[in-house]
Design a protein around this motif. Structure first.
Motif, PDB file in Angstrom:
ATOM      1  N   SER A  34      30.784  43.669  30.796  1.00 27.39           N
ATOM      2  CA  SER A  34      29.408  44.598  31.311  1.00 27.39           C
ATOM      3  C   SER A  34      28.819  43.796  32.479  1.00 27.39           C
ATOM      4  O   SER A  34      27.924  44.158  33.022  1.00 27.39           O
ATOM      5  N   ASP A  35      29.338  42.673  32.749  1.00 29.71           N
ATOM      6  CA  ASP A  35      28.681  41.844  34.028  1.00 29.71           C
ATOM      7  C   ASP A  35      30.009  41.067  34.754  1.00 29.71           C
ATOM      8  O   ASP A  35      30.136  39.935  34.556  1.00 29.71           O
ATOM      9  N   LEU A  36      30.569  41.557  35.452  1.00 30.21           N
ATOM     10  CA  LEU A  36      31.839  41.235  35.967  1.00 30.21           C
ATOM     11  C   LEU A  36      31.595  39.908  36.836  1.00 30.21           C
ATOM     12  O   LEU A  36      32.148  38.961  36.808  1.00 30.21           O
ATOM     13  N   ASP A  37      30.483  40.127  37.724  1.00 37.62           N
ATOM     14  CA  ASP A  37      30.291  39.045  38.714  1.00 37.62           C
ATOM     15  C   ASP A  37      29.755  37.792  37.964  1.00 37.62           C
ATOM     16  O   ASP A  37      29.797  36.888  38.230  1.00 37.62           O
ATOM     17  N   GLY A  38      28.879  38.142  36.849  1.00 33.82           N
ATOM     18  CA  GLY A  38      28.552  36.875  36.094  1.00 33.82           C
ATOM     19  C   GLY A  38      29.655  36.056  35.308  1.00 33.82           C
ATOM     20  O   GLY A  38      29.580  34.981  34.991  1.00 33.82           O
ATOM     21  N   LEU A  39      30.738  37.026  35.068  1.00 33.40           N
ATOM     22  CA  LEU A  39      31.434  36.206  34.107  1.00 33.40           C
ATOM     23  C   LEU A  39      32.845  35.672  34.991  1.00 33.40           C
ATOM     24  O   LEU A  39      33.634  34.872  34.472  1.00 33.40           O
ATOM     25  N   PHE A  40      32.865  36.144  36.155  1.00 37.91           N
ATOM     26  CA  PHE A  40      34.093  35.789  36.988  1.00 37.91           C
ATOM     27  C   PHE A  40      34.428  34.233  37.265  1.00 37.91           C
ATOM     28  O   PHE A  40      35.452  33.840  37.208  1.00 37.91           O
ATOM     29  N   PRO A  41      33.131  33.702  37.609  1.00 36.48           N
ATOM     30  CA  PRO A  41      33.255  32.412  37.855  1.00 36.48           C
ATOM     31  C   PRO A  41      33.675  31.551  36.719  1.00 36.48           C
ATOM     32  O   PRO A  41      34.416  30.491  36.852  1.00 36.48           O
ATOM     33  N   PHE A  42      33.531  32.082  35.393  1.00 36.04           N
ATOM     34  CA  PHE A  42      34.261  31.351  34.336  1.00 36.04           C
ATOM     35  C   PHE A  42      35.678  31.117  34.333  1.00 36.04           C
ATOM     36  O   PHE A  42      35.975  30.154  34.246  1.00 36.04           O
ATOM     37  N   TYR A  43      36.212  32.427  34.470  1.00 36.64           N
ATOM     38  CA  TYR A  43      37.707  32.477  34.620  1.00 36.64           C
ATOM     39  C   TYR A  43      38.331  31.523  35.825  1.00 36.64           C
ATOM     40  O   TYR A  43      39.260  30.992  35.543  1.00 36.64           O
ATOM     41  N   ARG A  44      37.501  31.808  36.913  1.00 37.89           N
ATOM     42  CA  ARG A  44      37.833  31.126  38.088  1.00 37.89           C
ATOM     43  C   ARG A  44      37.959  29.576  38.382  1.00 37.89           C
ATOM     44  O   ARG A  44      38.588  28.668  38.477  1.00 37.89           O
ATOM     45  N   ASP A  45      36.583  29.286  37.821  1.00 39.92           N
ATOM     46  CA  ASP A  45      36.273  27.825  38.211  1.00 39.92           C
ATOM     47  C   ASP A  45      36.209  26.988  36.828  1.00 39.92           C
ATOM     48  O   ASP A  45      36.612  25.881  36.981  1.00 39.92           O
ATOM     49  N   VAL A  46      36.129  27.837  35.777  1.00 42.58           N
ATOM     50  CA  VAL A  46      36.011  26.649  34.548  1.00 42.58           C
ATOM     51  C   VAL A  46      37.562  26.877  34.223  1.00 42.58           C
ATOM     52  O   VAL A  46      38.227  25.712  33.842  1.00 42.58           O
ATOM     53  N   LEU A  47      38.218  27.825  33.894  1.00 38.36           N
ATOM     54  CA  LEU A  47      39.660  27.991  33.405  1.00 38.36           C
ATOM     55  C   LEU A  47      40.424  27.567  34.470  1.00 38.36           C
ATOM     56  O   LEU A  47      41.566  27.078  34.289  1.00 38.36           O
ATOM     57  N   GLY A  48      40.191  27.771  35.754  1.00 35.10           N
ATOM     58  CA  GLY A  48      40.895  27.269  36.713  1.00 35.10           C
ATOM     59  C   GLY A  48      42.091  28.436  37.175  1.00 35.10           C
ATOM     60  O   GLY A  48      42.967  28.129  37.891  1.00 35.10           O
ATOM     61  N   LEU A  49      41.861  29.607  37.013  1.00 32.90           N
ATOM     62  CA  LEU A  49      42.579  30.811  37.276  1.00 32.90           C
ATOM     63  C   LEU A  49      42.505  31.261  38.443  1.00 32.90           C
ATOM     64  O   LEU A  49      41.328  31.106  39.140  1.00 32.90           O
ATOM     65  N   THR A  50      43.425  31.760  39.302  1.00 30.38           N
ATOM     66  CA  THR A  50      43.435  32.036  40.932  1.00 30.38           C
ATOM     67  C   THR A  50      43.222  33.640  41.038  1.00 30.38           C
ATOM     68  O   THR A  50      43.786  34.399  40.321  1.00 30.38           O
ATOM     69  N   GLU A  51      42.208  33.870  41.865  1.00 30.82           N
ATOM     70  CA  GLU A  51      41.987  35.527  41.933  1.00 30.82           C
ATOM     71  C   GLU A  51      43.247  35.997  42.749  1.00 30.82           C
ATOM     72  O   GLU A  51      43.782  35.501  43.493  1.00 30.82           O
ATOM     73  N   ILE A  52      43.408  37.236  42.037  1.00 33.66           N
ATOM     74  CA  ILE A  52      44.384  38.336  42.717  1.00 33.66           C
ATOM     75  C   ILE A  52      43.756  39.449  42.984  1.00 33.66           C
ATOM     76  O   ILE A  52      42.985  40.126  42.156  1.00 33.66           O
ATOM     77  N   PRO A  53      43.698  39.998  44.354  1.00 37.40           N
ATOM     78  CA  PRO A  53      42.982  40.985  44.710  1.00 37.40           C
ATOM     79  C   PRO A  53      43.609  42.204  43.992  1.00 37.40           C
ATOM     80  O   PRO A  53      44.751  42.578  43.976  1.00 37.40           O
ATOM     81  N   LEU A  54      42.936  43.195  43.251  1.00 34.57           N
ATOM     82  CA  LEU A  54      43.408  44.338  42.542  1.00 34.57           C
ATOM     83  C   LEU A  54      42.511  45.534  42.907  1.00 34.57           C
ATOM     84  O   LEU A  54      41.049  45.681  43.041  1.00 34.57           O
ATOM     85  N   ASP A  55      43.234  46.685  43.033  1.00 30.73           N
ATOM     86  CA  ASP A  55      42.259  47.880  43.306  1.00 30.73           C
ATOM     87  C   ASP A  55      41.583  48.330  42.083  1.00 30.73           C
ATOM     88  O   ASP A  55      41.971  48.309  40.924  1.00 30.73           O
ATOM     89  N   ASP A  56      40.507  48.930  42.253  1.00 22.89           N
ATOM     90  CA  ASP A  56      39.589  49.625  41.421  1.00 22.89           C
ATOM     91  C   ASP A  56      40.769  50.829  40.829  1.00 22.89           C
ATOM     92  O   ASP A  56      41.338  51.405  41.366  1.00 22.89           O
ATOM     93  N   ALA A  57      40.138  51.136  39.542  1.00 24.99           N
ATOM     94  CA  ALA A  57      40.883  52.219  38.963  1.00 24.99           C
ATOM     95  C   ALA A  57      40.288  52.856  37.667  1.00 24.99           C
ATOM     96  O   ALA A  57      39.586  52.133  36.864  1.00 24.99           O
TER      97      ALA A  57
END
Ligand code: ZN
Length: 136
Positions: free
Chosen positions: A19-42
């Protein structure tokens, strides 16, 4: 040739309804260390993709309450929405699922994100887990 060789079934991605993509995204990227992949909305959802080895995590945030993700979050709250398995033979897998008595949402593959052919299996047949099948 290597691209068409059978690779075996693997987890392509896990779709997580948030429900809060912008709030949760840094956890996956910065804490877990995953790499962002641009994806289209659908399907009425904002989608943020992150690579986890060969697999991906897709964070799905509803853009409207009546979208599939909006309805899911309203009913069940944020959480794992679906698991996608990439298979070598989508038609064959669908045929085996049907023969095994699994309820299919898509009798025939349809076009999903990135032009890949996909099909969904009904969670009523799979212990409550919505399963997406895609081709490699
Ligand atoms: Zn998916």
């Amino acid at each position: 040739m290597a691209e068409t060789a059978p690779r075996g079934t693997r987890i392509d991605h896990i779709g997580i309804a948030v429900s809060d993509l912008d709030g949760l995204f840094p956890f996956y990227r910065d804490v877990l260390g995953l790499t962002e992949i641009p994806l289209d909305d659908a399907d009425g959802a904002r989608i943020a993709g992150l690579a986890a080895g060969e697999s991906k995590v897709e964070l799905l945030e509803a853009m409207t309450p009546d979208s599939p993700i909006g309805k899911f979050v309203a009913k069940r709250g944020p959480g794992i929405h679906h698991v996608c398995f990439a298979v070598d033979d989508l038609e064959g897998t669908l045929a085996r699922a049907k023969a095994a008595g699994i309820r299919l949402i898509d009798e025939v593959p349809r076009l999903g994100a990135e032009g890949k052919r996909i099909a969904f299996l009904h969670p009523a047949s799979t212990a409550g887990v919505l399963i997406e099948l895609s081709e490699h």
